[in-house]
Every structure is written in C-alpha cells, then in structure tokens.
Design an enzyme around this catalytic site. Sequence first.
Site, short mmCIF file in Angstrom:
data_model
loop_
_atom_site.label_atom_id
_atom_site.label_comp_id
_atom_site.label_asym_id
_atom_site.label_seq_id
_atom_site.Cartn_x
_atom_site.Cartn_y
_atom_site.Cartn_z
N LYS B 361 0.85 -1.20 0.00
CA LYS B 361 0.00 0.00 0.00
C LYS B 361 0.88 1.24 0.00
O LYS B 361 1.82 1.34 0.77
CB LYS B 361 -0.88 -0.02 1.25
CG LYS B 361 -2.01 0.97 1.24
CD LYS B 361 -3.01 0.62 2.33
CE LYS B 361 -4.19 1.55 2.30
NZ LYS B 361 -5.25 1.12 3.19
N GLU B 447 -19.45 -6.63 10.42
CA GLU B 447 -20.41 -5.93 11.27
C GLU B 447 -21.42 -6.89 11.87
O GLU B 447 -21.82 -6.74 13.03
CB GLU B 447 -21.16 -4.86 10.45
CG GLU B 447 -20.35 -3.63 10.10
CD GLU B 447 -19.42 -3.87 8.93
OE1 GLU B 447 -19.55 -4.93 8.29
OE2 GLU B 447 -18.59 -3.01 8.65
N ARG B 475 -25.64 -3.46 7.23
CA ARG B 475 -25.24 -4.86 7.06
C ARG B 475 -25.69 -5.73 8.21
O ARG B 475 -25.89 -6.92 8.06
CB ARG B 475 -23.73 -4.96 7.03
CG ARG B 475 -23.22 -4.89 5.71
CD ARG B 475 -21.85 -5.35 5.57
NE ARG B 475 -21.63 -5.21 4.15
CZ ARG B 475 -20.54 -5.46 3.52
NH1 ARG B 475 -19.53 -5.89 4.20
NH2 ARG B 475 -20.45 -5.30 2.25
#
Lengths: 189, 720
Positions: B361, B447, B475
């Site tokens: 990254k 979640e 969610r």
Amino acid sequence: MRCSYGLTAIPGTDARFFSPETSFLQLRRTFQPTRIKFGLFKIKAKIDEARKEMSFYELLGISERGTSLEIKQAYKQLARKYHPDVSPPDRVEEYTERFIRVQEAYETLSDPRRRALYDKDLALGIHLAFSARRRYQYDEDLEDRSEWKNRWQSQLSELKRRSRNRDAGGNMSWGARMRRQREELSKEL
Amino acid sequence: MALCASSFPAIINWGAASDPQKSTPFASHFLGGSDLVLQPLKKLNQVKKRPGGAYASLSEGAEYHSQRPATPLLDTINYPIHMKNLSVKELKQLSEELRSDVVFNVSKTGGHLGSSLGVVELTVALHYVFNAPRDKILWDVGHQSYPHKILTGRRHKMHTMRQTNGLAGFTKRSESEYDCFGTGHSSTTISAGLGMAVGRDLKGERNHVVAVIGDGAMTAGQAYEAMNNAGYLDSDMIVILNDNKQVSLPTANLDGPIPPVGALSSALSRLQSNRPLRELREVAKGVTKQIGGPMHELAAKVDEYARGMISGSGSTLFEELGLYYIGPVDGHNIDDLVSILKEVKTTKTTGPVLIHVVTEKGRGYPYAERAADKYHGVVKFDPATGKQFKGNSATQSYTTYFAEALIAEAEADKNIVAIHAAMGGGTGLNLFLRRFPQRCFDVGIAEQHAVTFAAGLACEGLKPFCAIYSSFMQRAYDQVVHDVDLQKLPVRFAMDRAGLVGADGPTHCGAFDVTFMACLPNMVVMAPSDEAELFHMVATAAAIDDRPSCFRYPRGNGIGVQLPPGKKGVPLEVGKGRVLIEGERVALLGYGSAVQSCLAAASLLESHGLRLTVADARFSKPLDHALIRKLAKSHEVLITVEEGSIGGFGSHVAQFLALDGLLDGKVKWRPLVLPDRYIDHGSPVDQLAEAGLTPSHIAATVFNVLEQKREALEVMSSRN
C-alpha cells in the site's frame, strides 16, 4: 535452506515440524554469525535449554507488557552502554555480543507484527535463537520472490492440464453444463 | 504536452528533494499566472533514454512537484484500447507515469492515495490483457479505482474527484460503462462477479469476469458466501486477491503500524513463505510425472491430493471452496502479472480461479510508504514534501468527543467494552484502544459478527458499545433485530457518520438509521444536537442496562459549546427533550444535528419579526409526549426537522400526533426529511442545499406554511 522458520508452534498442528536443530542451540552459547543448515525433524528436548536463555524482554530489562516507547528507551540506553566504540577495551567482545543481541531484540519488539509472533512463541515456551529468528521475517527478500515465480508457473501449467479434462461428461457442475451447451450451440452455427 | 529541452534561469528549490547540482533541464510547465518554475527533474540512472526526450521516472530520490508531471506515454492513452500495442517495457513506463499522475491528482483534491498506488501495476496489467468494458473488471470497495478511472476516459475529470458534480470516489455504474458495479462497502465484488459470470453463461457469451478484492475485504463473510457458491457453480471467473497485509483502517493505530487482525491474515502470510512444503510438492509432482500415460487420471488424483496436503493451509482454504489458487505473485511486477493473466485468459474452462497478488500500500510514493497509515485517505497535500494541508479548527470532531466520552465512562465502570469493525480510526476507538487495550475489540470487516458478538458480551453482564458507521450498520440489521432487540439485550450502538457525509457520497450516507432503529420495539433511540449532548448521551447509554440503545452523530466538528467537567457526561432522563428558545406561533422540533439548522433558521426569522420556538427532541424513542403535546397545543405550526429519511423521527411524531388527536385541531404540521432520492457526493454545504435542509430552506418552509410566499422566496434567494 531455511525450512524450519516457517513452521512455528501453532497449537493443534503437527509438532514434529517445529523442533530446532541441536547444533544451533549450542551455538547460542558462543555466538557465531555464520549460517547454519538445520533439518526439519529433531529432538524437542533441546528446547528446554532454550527456556533458560533470556527472553528479549529480559534482555532489554522491561516487562512483557512494555509499550513501544519503553522498548525504544530501553534499547537506546543499552545500545549506548554496549556499543563497541564505548565499551571498555577488555570486555569488547562480550559487550559487542550483547549489543548485537539487544539490537535484534529491539528489531523484533519494535515491529508489532514480529513482536506478536515472538510473544506467541514465548508463551508456548519456544525461544528460537536470535539468528534463526532473524530469518522469520515476513519482509520478502529476492530469494522468496523468485521462489514465487517457480511456484505460480507450475500452478499455471497444472491449471492448463486440468482444464483439458474439465468439461468431460462426468462433470455435472452448473458451469460445466452451461459451457457444454454453449459449445454445442456454437458448433451448430 | 511538448517537451522542451531549454533551460530555465530561475530554479526554485522544493524542500528537501532538491539538489542543485547538475540538473538536466528536461521539461517545463508554467502554471498559468504563477511564477513558480518546475524544477528540472534530476536524471538518475533509472531514466530511460529515448529519441525525443526523457521520461518521468520515479526514483528513490522521489522528486514530486506541485505542477503536473510530464507523462508522455500516459497522454496517448485515453481508453484501454490504446494500450493494446504497447510492449511490456512500455507498460512499465506507463505504470510509473500513472503513479505520478495519481499522486498529482490526489494532492490537488484529496482522496484515497495509498490503496490506489498499490494497484497501479495491477490496473495496467488488467486493462492490457482484458478488454473492458466487454470484459468485466470489478473493484471491491472502489477506493483503489483511481488508476482505473484515469485509464478509462476520465483522466481529464480527475481534478473533480469527490467534489460536487464531479467524479465519484468509488466505482459508479452511472458514471462510465467501464465501472461495471458500484462499490463502497466492501466484500461485494465476488458475489457481483459471480452474478455477471452466470448471466454471461445463461446468455451464451464469452467475455471474462475479473473481481479484485483486498485481504481486508476477505475478512467479511460475504466473500466466503460468494466463493462457496462460485466453487459450486463452477462458472468461469477470476478473483484477484490483492494482499497488502492491511486489514483494518487506518492501517495503524496511534502508536504505530498494527499487525493485521484475524487468523486469516496469518494464513495468507504463511502462504507467502512456504518453501519447505513446496519442495516436498515438487517431489510429489516428479513422481506423478513418471507415472504418466494412461495413468494420467490416477496421477491427477495423486497430484491433487498431494497438492491439497502440502500446499499450505491458506491455499487449501480456497481450494476447498472450489477456487483454483495461483500465487503468491508479486503485484508490482508487470511481467509476471501480464504473463499470468494472459495464461489464465487463454485457458478455456478454468472454473473459478483465485490469483493471490501481493502488493504494498502506498508503493512508489516514499512518504506514503513510510507513513504508518500509508496515506490511506488524505486531504490536499504538497507532493514534494508529503505534508497534508489540514485545516485548523477550534473544535474537534464528534468522533474524538465520542472516544473521550467513552473513555471517561470506562474509567468509572470496568464493564464497559468497545467493539468496532476494522474502523479504529474512523470511529475514534483507537484512542480507547490505547487507554484500554484489553477492552477494545476489532473484529475485521464483519459488522454482523460484531453485533452478535456484542450481544454475547451483554449476556455475560458486560456493557458493550458497538461503534459502527450508520451506513455500515445496514449490514448488521438482522443481528440488531433478532440477536439484540428481540432478546432485549443491553447493547449500545454508537452510529457515527449519520446523515449526509460529504465527499464519500451515497454509499456512505447514513440516511436510514433512525428509520430502521426507531421501529424496533425495545430500542431507545436518541441523537445529540451538539458535543456536550453527545457526552451526556454516552453516559445515558451506559446507564441504560435493561434494553438496547443507540445514538447517532454526524460527520464533522463540534459547534463549540462547553464540555461537561472532567469530560464525563451526566445521564439524561430518558424520553425527555428540551426547549431551547421559547417563542410563539411556530415551533421547530429538531432531532440531532438538525437542531443547529433550526436555531440558525430562527435567527434568520428574527429579522422578519418572527420569534420561533426551537426545541430539541433528544429522543426519537421514547418520544417526549408532554413536550409534543405542549408544542402542538400552543402553536399554529409545528415543523419537525431531521437529517434522515422518511419513516424516522418525523413519522414517529406524526403517529403520536394522530393517535393523540392532536391533528384534529388547528395545528399545521409539516415534516422536513431527506428527499426520496440519493444525494450525490459533494461538499457538505452543497449536499445539505441539495437535500433542502439548510436554515434558509427551513425558514422558507415556515413562511410557506404561514402563507407568506413572498418572504419565502426572499429568504431562499438571499441565501449565500
């Protein structure tokens, strides 16, 4: 060969992969930075010897729950003390050895990933030698990457081989059926 | 873009990156009107010499400048089809130019930098090998799609990224045909990709489907549901696992980089360093090769078995799900990527294939590589120094206030624990983690699990605070209803980013949480109107121990009220609102941050001689019946205002008014809610105006109800 570093003590997996070799354990008494080959399967009893050695935390003089700041401070203090340039001339070798160990301890403990692994091993009672641990890094070096290339090349050839037989009549998966149907349709055209 | 070889007399040093020794002048740009001169790029040995001039090259010296970098090859690419004739060497150069272009563009607009930098080579390779838009390329979460957008005809619009009427920060179907699926929440691309693959099969087409998903997104259950189904259906598709060992956001906590969360990450890491097992496998392969001939089927079985046994626990996971595993592959090596993708593309009948690509990254921009959070999300910055232009504000964000409030409560009560789903920075719980490392749980992007996990904790008598964004709570809705509310377990939900969220757009907009929370029978639903109220509501939630509760707060900073002493709130009386301004004729009943807009509207109307009553409802459930009765009986007009969709606070008030007979009288009641459409990304001010909830809109509504149309128009046209 650096086999054994990849096979750490993970609970529930096969234990015979995890024993470090005898000879390098003895090495830790007299620290030699030469590379040693060690095999996969060895007596696990030698690990008890490892327990008597100081852990990185003891070496740095901090508790196991030390914060990164504490680790940094301890390292700086000890590094200043044991650096070859400032050590008393009659104890240079011993101090240098300690310095190298302190440095390794700091390298491991300051990187949270490596520290996490080290803590896990420590909890399981395995304290691999410094030089062996050094190789247990997840920073890939070039050797690893060329290994990768060989690996995926063989995987690709395997994929090609498999795909030849894939849609044989026996394969009843939805995808295979659809592909056969499509082939038949295109043949008709 | 012309490359001139003339030298320039004035050279201005850009911070530390400049080195005044023999710089070879190579390109120059004048930024219209400005007197800054692009410092000629230093030629290091990496610069490729070609007839016609030198090229932008990202060296370790890493010179980045505020002017647009020279990108001669990228300038010739408007769509992926323009790439098809390039050699691999040119592709490498294209990647470098693309990288510098991404850095330049994000420095001007802000956005997601680290992730985009990590997939530059992958994007180039994908577009080179595959033929978008006929071949479908899906980007999970979408925040790494900046290089993809540049290569697919949107380079000239990159300066509008994440702004009103500009490019979206995630992939969006209505924006371009090359964005085949809209993303924003994670872990959806394998499912969508499988759907596209199956659709293609049903129609008898032959295009390819490629789904790019990150290792963070792999921690969500939906990815496994999709892979499980993909393996079963055996439809041809390619899943690219973009592994950069960053699972949670930010990719660091306050003290430094954090190791990835979850057992999966270590499995993936083990995959990357698998040497001894691979050697064993080579031996097994040699054996099967020797069998050969008519025994090939048996040999295949042996090989398959051996492969499963010794190719490492991680790849077996994917193999068991039915995906053929290839990797790991160096994600920054275009040669490798192109050859693998070409091979897989030309192989017929592969079934589902998973290519494990390892990237870094922030790669290529040293400031990002070195930063602990890898410059995941940045505001405008100076490319030469990497310094972000963060604004100064007198107050802190609601997120920070929430974390401080929770820490204060947790100091007093050792049963309080905090749970979040890979959003330690975004929810402020990194602060909580630093203070109470044993009481903060990051479950990865899960979640649903987070909510039921909290329910389990509540069963044991602990006091869990689930900090999940309003939009991501969608969610976990079944878990909220079935696992928490139905059993009346005292789980506290702290929903950040409620209401409109600005540049992230509708994918992250928290419009629906009042609606879906307030309809649950046992839930206490509240919303603070300022940061002091937030402190009190955290205390209230901590005190409510017999039923679930939730509170919502917006993105942004506090308004500057005085905080309670010791940063510890005092529990409020449940079901009681407060009146902020006593007035007559017209009452504004606000909920949450809308109260501030109501106060502003009231001051607008002062000048017209109207003195409104402004009240803060505080609770949407249970409603303050006494307050509403009083307002309805003593005013001509009652307007409820909230930054939420229909079915929320206003609807509950309407229900109560109707059942209580208050609508049978002479009061005029009007609800102000978010409109029945998705509000596009843009600045918060623009969004609020688009939604019709600015103070001017509220004032105009008041005038309209009072039949003063002229004043309504006046107030709307005079707003700034």
